[in-house]
Design a protein around this motif. Structure first.
Motif, PDB file in Angstrom:
ATOM      1  N   ASN A 308      15.731  41.302  58.182  1.00 18.36           N
ATOM      2  CA  ASN A 308      16.256  39.961  57.928  1.00 18.36           C
ATOM      3  C   ASN A 308      16.771  39.873  56.499  1.00 18.36           C
ATOM      4  N   PHE A 309      17.752  39.016  56.281  1.00 21.80           N
ATOM      5  CA  PHE A 309      18.182  38.754  54.906  1.00 21.80           C
ATOM      6  C   PHE A 309      18.861  37.391  54.851  1.00 21.80           C
ATOM      7  N   ASP A 310      18.868  36.809  53.651  1.00 12.20           N
ATOM      8  CA  ASP A 310      19.485  35.500  53.439  1.00 12.20           C
ATOM      9  C   ASP A 310      20.753  35.651  52.611  1.00 12.20           C
ATOM     10  N   VAL A 311      21.808  34.985  53.029  1.00  8.53           N
ATOM     11  CA  VAL A 311      23.030  34.903  52.220  1.00  8.53           C
ATOM     12  C   VAL A 311      23.467  33.444  52.184  1.00  8.53           C
ATOM     13  N   PHE A 312      24.092  33.064  51.087  1.00  4.82           N
ATOM     14  CA  PHE A 312      24.430  31.654  50.899  1.00  4.82           C
ATOM     15  C   PHE A 312      25.933  31.404  50.833  1.00  4.82           C
ATOM     16  N   ASN A 313      26.732  32.479  50.899  1.00  2.00           N
ATOM     17  CA  ASN A 313      28.181  32.296  50.964  1.00  2.00           C
ATOM     18  C   ASN A 313      28.804  33.551  51.576  1.00  2.00           C
ATOM     19  N   PRO A 314      30.041  33.458  52.065  1.00  2.00           N
ATOM     20  CA  PRO A 314      30.686  34.596  52.746  1.00  2.00           C
ATOM     21  C   PRO A 314      30.830  35.838  51.870  1.00  2.00           C
ATOM     22  N   SER A 315      31.027  35.654  50.569  1.00  2.00           N
ATOM     23  CA  SER A 315      31.217  36.820  49.698  1.00  2.00           C
ATOM     24  C   SER A 315      29.946  37.663  49.616  1.00  2.00           C
ATOM     25  N   GLU A 316      28.780  37.015  49.622  1.00  5.53           N
ATOM     26  CA  GLU A 316      27.514  37.754  49.619  1.00  5.53           C
ATOM     27  C   GLU A 316      27.370  38.581  50.891  1.00  5.53           C
ATOM     28  N   LEU A 317      27.755  37.983  52.007  1.00  6.37           N
ATOM     29  CA  LEU A 317      27.664  38.691  53.285  1.00  6.37           C
ATOM     30  C   LEU A 317      28.584  39.911  53.295  1.00  6.37           C
ATOM     31  N   GLU A 318      29.791  39.749  52.788  1.00  7.74           N
ATOM     32  CA  GLU A 318      30.734  40.868  52.744  1.00  7.74           C
ATOM     33  C   GLU A 318      30.237  41.981  51.832  1.00  7.74           C
ATOM     34  N   LEU A 319      29.568  41.606  50.743  1.00 10.33           N
ATOM     35  CA  LEU A 319      29.027  42.604  49.816  1.00 10.33           C
ATOM     36  C   LEU A 319      27.928  43.428  50.486  1.00 10.33           C
ATOM     37  N   ILE A 320      27.072  42.761  51.254  1.00 13.19           N
ATOM     38  CA  ILE A 320      26.018  43.469  51.993  1.00 13.19           C
ATOM     39  C   ILE A 320      26.649  44.456  52.974  1.00 13.19           C
ATOM     40  N   LYS A 321      27.668  43.998  53.703  1.00 13.39           N
ATOM     41  CA  LYS A 321      28.348  44.869  54.671  1.00 13.39           C
ATOM     42  C   LYS A 321      28.946  46.090  53.980  1.00 13.39           C
ATOM     43  N   LEU A 322      29.579  45.859  52.833  1.00 15.67           N
ATOM     44  CA  LEU A 322      30.231  46.944  52.092  1.00 15.67           C
ATOM     45  C   LEU A 322      29.214  47.992  51.651  1.00 15.67           C
ATOM     46  N   LYS A 323      28.073  47.533  51.170  1.00 16.85           N
ATOM     47  CA  LYS A 323      27.033  48.462  50.710  1.00 16.85           C
ATOM     48  C   LYS A 323      26.464  49.266  51.876  1.00 16.85           C
ATOM     49  N   LEU A 324      26.258  48.613  53.007  1.00 16.15           N
ATOM     50  CA  LEU A 324      25.717  49.316  54.169  1.00 16.15           C
ATOM     51  C   LEU A 324      26.700  50.356  54.701  1.00 16.15           C
ATOM     52  N   LYS A 325      27.996  50.035  54.636  1.00 14.42           N
ATOM     53  CA  LYS A 325      29.017  50.974  55.120  1.00 14.42           C
ATOM     54  C   LYS A 325      29.058  52.253  54.290  1.00 14.42           C
ATOM     55  N   LYS A 326      28.657  52.168  53.029  1.00 11.80           N
ATOM     56  CA  LYS A 326      28.690  53.333  52.140  1.00 11.80           C
ATOM     57  C   LYS A 326      27.565  54.331  52.428  1.00 11.80           C
TER      58      LYS A 326
END
Length: 383
Positions: A308-326
């Motif tokens: 589970n994780f909490d994000v408060f705006n779309p940019s935070e969510l995209e950053l998480i996705k980017l890190k996981l993709k790496k």
């Protein structure tokens, strides 16, 4: 004459009222009593005398009935230990005997046994082994929003119920079942009888679900008159197979803004998952298959890890996705929105948790473990 008639009428009315009262008590106590039976069980045995032969035959018949019922429930039976006759008698009662034949040292018959389903579950859990126990969910949970004497059990028009509904999938992932409303459930469980039900009643109502315990969890709002502080009071009523009375746990949360309500409910949901849930086994042990002199090692199954994780705006969510993709060690991942600011990521990987933790750390991520619950953390945010 008039007095006699009046007395007679009063006496009749008293009898009617008393009869209605007794009827209500009787039907209330037996409203969920269901006759569970297993019929036409053939039993046969020998003994040192005809009585021992009959006892041994029934012992074998009860044990056979238990295996038949376990198979019907799709439970594994290979690890079931020897069950004492006294324990079997607690579950099974002789209801009907047909084609009975008893001689000096032999007994046989066709038998119908009545059985107590709650006691059957308890017996299976006691003697069935780890694989059988795993098939049982940890809890059935019923979130209830309380407004004085009004109990909102099944409707989702209250924020409390709505947030629990949104969390239904992740609860299920941790073997906590929040049943969806249907006409049968709504009829059997309502605000008039909710707190009169016992563990056995829930087993009879949710008869197609395997579970160990039941939790009724209520939320009610109060105002502290001394300081005008709004309070959300949460009570957990826990019923289990080994206790006749519900265990009650009370906790209070401060409410200063509307946003605090959702935040507090999410805290309660996470707490329930962490303290009472058990993460389902998504990873299977590697199979070793023997075929003649050749041993084949089955390909390891990719094991999903849910965080589970909490994000408060779309940019935070995209950053998480980017890190996981790496992270090359992650074969694939899926992100789902659970509720409010809470998201769930399902990570598929063949590496162990240490290696995964290292990969996450190298990419600015980490996670905390609360019981069986994993919380993903973005280190750059101060996790």
């Amino acid at each position: 004459m008039i007095k006699k008639n009046r007395s007679k009428i009063q006496w009749i009315n008293t009898l009617i009222i008393l009869g209605c009262f007794l009827f209500i008590i009787f039907t209330t106590n037996n409203i969920f009593a269901e006759a569970h039976e297993i019929s036409e069980v053939y039993i046969e045995s020998t003994g040192n005398n005809k009585y021992e032969a009959k006892i041994k035959a029934h012992e074998q018949g009860m044990l056979r009935s238990l295996f038949l019922l376990a198979n019907k429930l799709e439970l594994p039976t290979t690890e079931i230990k020897k069950i004492p006759y006294a324990d079997l008698k607690e579950v099974f009662k002789i209801k009907k005997i047909e084609n009975e034949l008893s001689t000096i040292e032999r007994y046989r018959a066709n038998v119908t046994y009545a059985y107590d389903k709650a006691k059957l579950f308890k017996l299976l859990l006691k003697y069935g082994g780890a694989d059988l126990e795993y098939k049982f969910n940890e809890f059935i949970i019923l979130p209830v929003f309380k407004q004085q004497n009004i109990l909102n059990i099944w409707e989702s028009d209250k924020r409390w119920n709505d947030l629990w509904s949104e969390a239904r999938d992740i609860l299920n992932d941790h073997k906590i079942v929040y049943p969806k409303k249907n006409l049968f459930y709504a009829e059997k469980i309502n605000e008039k009888n909710l707190f009169n039900l016992e563990h056995e009643d829930f087993i009879n109502i949710f008869n197609n679900i395997l579970f160990k315990n039941v939790m009724i969890i209520t939320a009610e709002f109060f105002t502290n008159r001394a300081n005008s502080q709004s309070i959300m009071q949460v009570k957990k009523y826990i019923f289990n197979l080994n206790q006749s009375q519900a265990q009650i746990i009370t906790e209070e949360f401060e409410v200063n803004t509307w946003a605090d309500i959702a935040h507090n409910v999410n805290r309660v949901i996470d707490q329930v998952i962490s303290e009472y849930g058990e993460l389902k086994k998504y990873n299977e042990l590697t199979d070793i298959i023997n075929e003649g002199d050749i041993i084949y090692k089955a390909q390891a199954v990719k094991k999903p890890i849910i965080m589970n994780f909490d994000v408060f705006n779309p940019s935070e969510l995209e950053l998480i996705k980017l890190k996981l993709k790496k992270i090359k060690q992650i074969d694939e991942f899926n992100i789902e929105h659970d509720y409010s600011t809470r998201y769930k990521v399902i990570i598929h990987t063949n590496v162990d948790e240490y290696e995964l933790a290292e990969c996450l750390y190298l990419n600015g991520l980490s996670y905390r473990i609360h019981g069986n619950l994993y919380n993903l953390i973005d280190i750059q945010k101060g996790g």
